[in-house]
Write an enzyme that holds these catalytic residues in place. Sequence first.
Site, PDB file in Angstrom:
ATOM      1  N   TYR A  87      39.475  34.983  36.353  1.00 30.39           N
ATOM      2  CA  TYR A  87      38.738  34.169  37.326  1.00 30.39           C
ATOM      3  C   TYR A  87      37.392  33.705  36.773  1.00 30.39           C
ATOM      4  O   TYR A  87      36.791  32.761  37.274  1.00 30.39           O
ATOM      5  CB  TYR A  87      38.489  34.948  38.629  1.00 30.39           C
ATOM      6  CG  TYR A  87      39.736  35.205  39.456  1.00 30.39           C
ATOM      7  CD1 TYR A  87      40.996  34.842  39.002  1.00 30.39           C
ATOM      8  CD2 TYR A  87      39.653  35.813  40.694  1.00 30.39           C
ATOM      9  CE1 TYR A  87      42.135  35.084  39.742  1.00 30.39           C
ATOM     10  CE2 TYR A  87      40.791  36.061  41.450  1.00 30.39           C
ATOM     11  CZ  TYR A  87      42.032  35.694  40.969  1.00 30.39           C
ATOM     12  OH  TYR A  87      43.145  35.938  41.717  1.00 30.39           O
TER      13      TYR A  87
ATOM     14  N   ASP B 258      43.556  41.255  43.177  1.00 32.09           N
ATOM     15  CA  ASP B 258      43.558  40.282  44.270  1.00 32.09           C
ATOM     16  C   ASP B 258      44.925  40.305  44.951  1.00 32.09           C
ATOM     17  O   ASP B 258      45.045  40.403  46.179  1.00 32.09           O
ATOM     18  CB  ASP B 258      43.260  38.895  43.685  1.00 32.09           C
ATOM     19  CG  ASP B 258      42.984  37.854  44.761  1.00 32.09           C
ATOM     20  OD1 ASP B 258      42.925  38.231  45.949  1.00 32.09           O
ATOM     21  OD2 ASP B 258      42.828  36.673  44.403  1.00 32.09           O
TER      22      ASP B 258
ATOM     23  N   ASP C  26      45.973  42.459  48.703  1.00 36.37           N
ATOM     24  CA  ASP C  26      46.544  41.750  49.859  1.00 36.37           C
ATOM     25  C   ASP C  26      47.923  42.299  50.210  1.00 36.37           C
ATOM     26  O   ASP C  26      48.257  42.486  51.371  1.00 36.37           O
ATOM     27  CB  ASP C  26      46.660  40.242  49.592  1.00 36.37           C
ATOM     28  CG  ASP C  26      45.461  39.477  50.128  1.00 36.37           C
ATOM     29  OD1 ASP C  26      44.398  40.111  50.296  1.00 36.37           O
ATOM     30  OD2 ASP C  26      45.585  38.268  50.379  1.00 36.37           O
TER      31      ASP C  26
END
Length: 383
Positions: A145, A255, A259
């Site tokens: 990222y 990430d 989730d």
Amino acid sequence: MSKKSFRVVILPGDGIGPEVVAEATKVLEVVAAASTDIELKLEAHDFGGCAIDKHGLPLPESTLKACQEADAILMGSIGGPKWGVNSKVRPEQGLLSLRKALGLYANIRPANFASDSLVDNSPLKASIAQGVNIIVVRELIGGVYFGQRKEAGVAPQEDTAWDTMIYNVAEIQRITRVAAQIALAADPPLAIHSIDKANVLATSRLWRKVVTETLQAEYPQLSLDHHLVDSASMFIVANPRKLNGVVLTENLFGDILSDESSVIPGSLGLLPSASLAGAPSVADYRSESFKATPGLYEPIHGSAPDIAGQGVANPIGTILSAAMLLRYSLGLDKPATAIETAVRKVLDNQDKGGEGFRTADLGGTVKTKEMGEKIVEVLKGLL
Ligand code: ATP
Ligand code: MG
């Protein structure tokens, strides 16, 4: 004895943020009132969409300064349709700037059942899901990222885009230490499951080596195993208990896995999170040398504009975030555990001696305030 004083900045934010934060604030006030040796100075600041409306930007200088000087920060949620993707300034930019300014490199997300009575809400149901206790520790400001990238449509190779994933030893060591401290903060200590893709990626091979060496050298008492990310994501659905403990992983995998694991308990409204700029403060807060670990604590859900203003949001994710704040930033494990116990008692079904309270997201009719007040009432008996 003089009281140890901690500054906690409260960022209520937008949508249901102020509603859920109000309940968590009551919980923190009760903890402070019951303590003979700590004082909590709570101060609210504008952040997110409400700050755009008032000051023209999501993270006003005064809010940033207060956060930088605080021992910990409790946030509600930010954003909403009023400041949508087409707006020039968006609330989410404020959150990215705040994370960066505070160096919050470690993101911690527990996925467990606040009460086993909630297991019927889980998509994985009782047989598989009961007894799940996973804490995802995700590296938050490195990896793909934050690597260099090239967009397609830009010369010289117009038809090509790329991203680069970079990690160095120091970045992996510091997040490993955070995971280790979190594992040690539990009694008995939790196992560490490190997740990578070491059969393919060079960064993953470095990750595996550094995690192994750091834990062997500094925390030999902790149990460690390694899983490839594809197999870990399968376990989370097929047999999540296999990953009970601390799931330690880099930014992109974290990430996705955080989730994925957060749906196990059945409602977004239940789960807390922390973003830290250092290993948790597990030392005794009463010692002279104790230093709070700055951290930002927030429920994992968004501002839920569809139910904002109705007083029906579940405040438990925010209340449990306040418990994490006490444990990880301020070194106050006892009141943190008391809050978690109070939440469990309020959620436990009546045949288990609990209250069986359910907000709308859990199929009940209990309102935000009633839930907060009941938790406070039970908590007072535990402090
Ligand atoms: P964001 O982009 O800010 O993450 P989102 O669109 O992903 O937001 P949420 O705002 O978290 O998602 O809302 C998703 C759904 O979950 C909505 O229907 C919302 O009403 C519900 N929800 C979220 N938080 C809660 C809560 N605390 N209590 C009850 N329902 C909630
Ligand atoms: Mg979302």
